[in-house]
Design an enzyme around this catalytic site. Structure first.
Site, mmCIF file in Angstrom:
data_model
loop_
_atom_site.group_PDB
_atom_site.id
_atom_site.type_symbol
_atom_site.label_atom_id
_atom_site.label_comp_id
_atom_site.label_asym_id
_atom_site.label_seq_id
_atom_site.Cartn_x
_atom_site.Cartn_y
_atom_site.Cartn_z
ATOM 1 N N GLY A 1 -21.483 -13.591 22.536
ATOM 2 C CA GLY A 1 -20.124 -13.662 23.055
ATOM 3 C C GLY A 1 -20.056 -14.161 24.486
ATOM 4 N N SER B 1 -19.578 -13.125 11.127
ATOM 5 C CA SER B 1 -18.778 -12.244 11.991
ATOM 6 C C SER B 1 -18.947 -12.579 13.473
ATOM 7 C CB SER B 1 -19.153 -10.782 11.749
ATOM 8 O OG SER B 1 -20.443 -10.512 12.256
ATOM 9 N N ASN B 2 -19.857 -13.493 13.812
ATOM 10 C CA ASN B 2 -20.027 -13.922 15.206
ATOM 11 C C ASN B 2 -18.964 -14.943 15.620
ATOM 12 O OD1 ASN B 2 -23.635 -14.209 14.753
ATOM 13 N ND2 ASN B 2 -22.434 -12.409 15.279
ATOM 14 N N LEU B 3 -18.434 -15.685 14.642
ATOM 15 C CA LEU B 3 -17.657 -16.889 14.969
ATOM 16 C C LEU B 3 -16.315 -16.578 15.629
ATOM 17 C CD1 LEU B 3 -18.385 -18.986 11.748
ATOM 18 C CD2 LEU B 3 -19.639 -18.963 13.905
ATOM 19 N N GLN B 4 -15.834 -15.345 15.513
ATOM 20 C CA GLN B 4 -14.572 -14.925 16.115
ATOM 21 C C GLN B 4 -14.642 -14.991 17.642
ATOM 22 O OE1 GLN B 4 -15.215 -11.827 17.535
ATOM 23 N NE2 GLN B 4 -13.302 -10.701 17.777
ATOM 24 N N ASP C 1 -25.643 -6.877 24.868
ATOM 25 C CA ASP C 1 -24.652 -5.845 24.562
ATOM 26 C C ASP C 1 -25.294 -4.505 24.260
ATOM 27 O OD1 ASP C 1 -25.805 -6.212 22.121
ATOM 28 O OD2 ASP C 1 -23.931 -6.254 21.004
ATOM 29 N N ASN C 2 -26.556 -4.327 24.651
ATOM 30 C CA ASN C 2 -27.160 -3.007 24.437
ATOM 31 C C ASN C 2 -27.816 -2.535 25.728
ATOM 32 O OD1 ASN C 2 -30.318 -3.368 24.225
ATOM 33 N ND2 ASN C 2 -29.374 -5.120 23.206
ATOM 34 N N CYS D 1 -20.097 -3.434 20.635
ATOM 35 C CA CYS D 1 -19.041 -4.300 20.104
ATOM 36 C C CYS D 1 -19.041 -4.266 18.584
ATOM 37 C CB CYS D 1 -19.231 -5.726 20.587
ATOM 38 S SG CYS D 1 -18.801 -5.925 22.305
ATOM 39 N N CYS E 1 -20.916 7.037 8.488
ATOM 40 C CA CYS E 1 -20.186 6.233 9.480
ATOM 41 C C CYS E 1 -20.464 4.766 9.140
ATOM 42 C CB CYS E 1 -20.618 6.593 10.903
ATOM 43 S SG CYS E 1 -22.345 6.246 11.263
#
Ligand code: ZN
Length: 390
Positions: A50, A78-81, A139-140, A197, A348
């Protein structure tokens, strides 16, 4: 506080480069000198996701001569957004190669170096030492502390950014001139407390806002123009459409960059940040079932109470039939509603939050409770493939 340029100027620009960068060259603060510095610059993007997407694209367009890409993942639908450096035809490809091709399409004069490996203590020093500046788009928390510690120990500056839903933050950490990430966040949050995310979601365009700050700061540092974001934290709220700049001081007691540092080499970052807490690990030991086991329990009509501990927005996307929703944070207030005569089964998205929730339940006396390994993701990939994976 202005700082000297990070990079010496290249000898010269070619005619083609002069044409390409003319809108930079006519800005007095950048001019030929600044553009030659960009040409000579070596910048490493940690992650081509991102934040890495806009960063790599604009650094390439700006004429940064060498771009490193540290990325080991493949492009997922799901990355393309939000990861706009990749396109539909890149799904399934190496993200590093996809990003390299996009960079070359934007600017063929950029030398791209791929590091298709997971950064860890064994390779980070060697990789970082080849670059003038690091741009962190991870992101981690484990990688974030690894990047910070490696940069401080190598004496390198880096541009940090983070995004979550509608909120973003960015700063420049450079221990020589200001605070490091540990001065701001000495300890990672407890495992399971801060969703990633993948768990919490992110507004795609937020990446552009924060990536744009990171790229701007990178260009300023490389060329030595303006006031760098050292000792300041930018906080962006997309819903309010507000940017705030918060002063961040170097902590003289910082374990890494303070007066008497206790961290003098790289550490075990997975252990430092923990995937799940000790309590959750203990609760899950011997009380974890597979999605396929849950399926056979349901088929046999076993007396169970199936509880989904995710958030309502996730529940709307996909759920396991027969479940009821009690978000993890609300579980303590709803314990009295749970049956004592049936086994409680928690799930979950991936099994991390349900393990934390399981610790809460066990602590409240629900000794037979179990949780589902891999959560609804395992259910959707192993039991009912018609369901979406998010
Ligand atoms: Zn520090």
């Amino acid at each position: 506080m202005s700082l000297p340029p990070l990079v010496e100027p290249a000898a010269d620009l070619t005619i083609d480069e002069v044409r390409r960068y003319s809108r930079h060259l006519i800005i007095p603060d950048v001019a030929m000198d600044g553009q030659k510095r960009l040409k000579n610059a070596k910048v490493l993007a940690v992650g081509a996701g991102g934040l890495g997407s806009p960063t790599l694209m604009y650094l390439a367009a700006a004429g940064v001569g060498t771009l490193g890409i540290a990325e080991f993942d493949t492009v997922d639908e799901s990355n393309l957004q939000r990861q706009i450096i990749h396109g539909q035809s890149d799904v399934g490809r190496s993200k590093a190669e996809s990003a390299r091709d996009a960079v070359h399409e934007i600017n063929p004069y950029v030398n791209v170096i791929l590091h298709e490996t997971r950064l860890d203590t064994s390779n980070v020093t060697e990789i970082f030492s080849r670059y003038d500046l690091i741009v962190d788009g991870t992101d981690n928390f484990a990688t974030r502390y690894l990047v910070n510690d490696a940069c401080v120990l190598l004496g390198k500056p880096y541009v940090w950014g983070s995004i979550y839903r509608f909120d973003g933050q960015a700063s420049v950490f450079w221990a020589e001139h200001g605070p490091c990430y540990r001065c701001l966040y000495p300890e990672p949050p407890p495992p399971g407390m801060v969703p990633s995310c993948a768990e919490g979601g992110v507004l795609g365009v937020l990446c552009a806002s924060i990536g744009s700050i990171q790229t701007t700061e990178a260009i300023k540092l490389l060329t030595g123009i303006g006031e760098p974001l050292v000792g300041r934290l930018m906080v962006y709220d997309a819903l309010e459409m507000s940017y705030r700049s918060i002063k961040v001081r170097k902590d003289p007691e910082c374990q890494l960059c303070g007066k008497n540092p206790s961290i003098t080499e790289l550490i075990d970052y997975e252990a430092f940040c923990g995937v799940v807490s000790d309590e959750a690990q203990q609760a899950a030991a011997g009380s974890t079932i597979l999605a396929t086991e849950l399926k056979s329990w349901l088929d046999r009509g076993e007396p169970i109470e199936l509880v989904d501990v995710r958030e309502p927005a996730e529940w709307e996307i996909v759920r396991i039939p027969g479940a009821r929703l009690i978000p993890k944070g609300e579980l303590p207030a709803h314990l009295s509603e749970l049956p004592q005569d049936r086994r409680v089964v928690l799930y979950c998205k991936s099994g991390v939050r349900s393990a934390e929730a399981l610790a809460t339940l066990k602590g409240a006396g629900f000794s037979s409770a179990v949780h589902v390994q891999g959560g609804v993701t395992a259910w959707a990939t192993q039991v009912d493939k018609s369901l979406p994976v998010y």
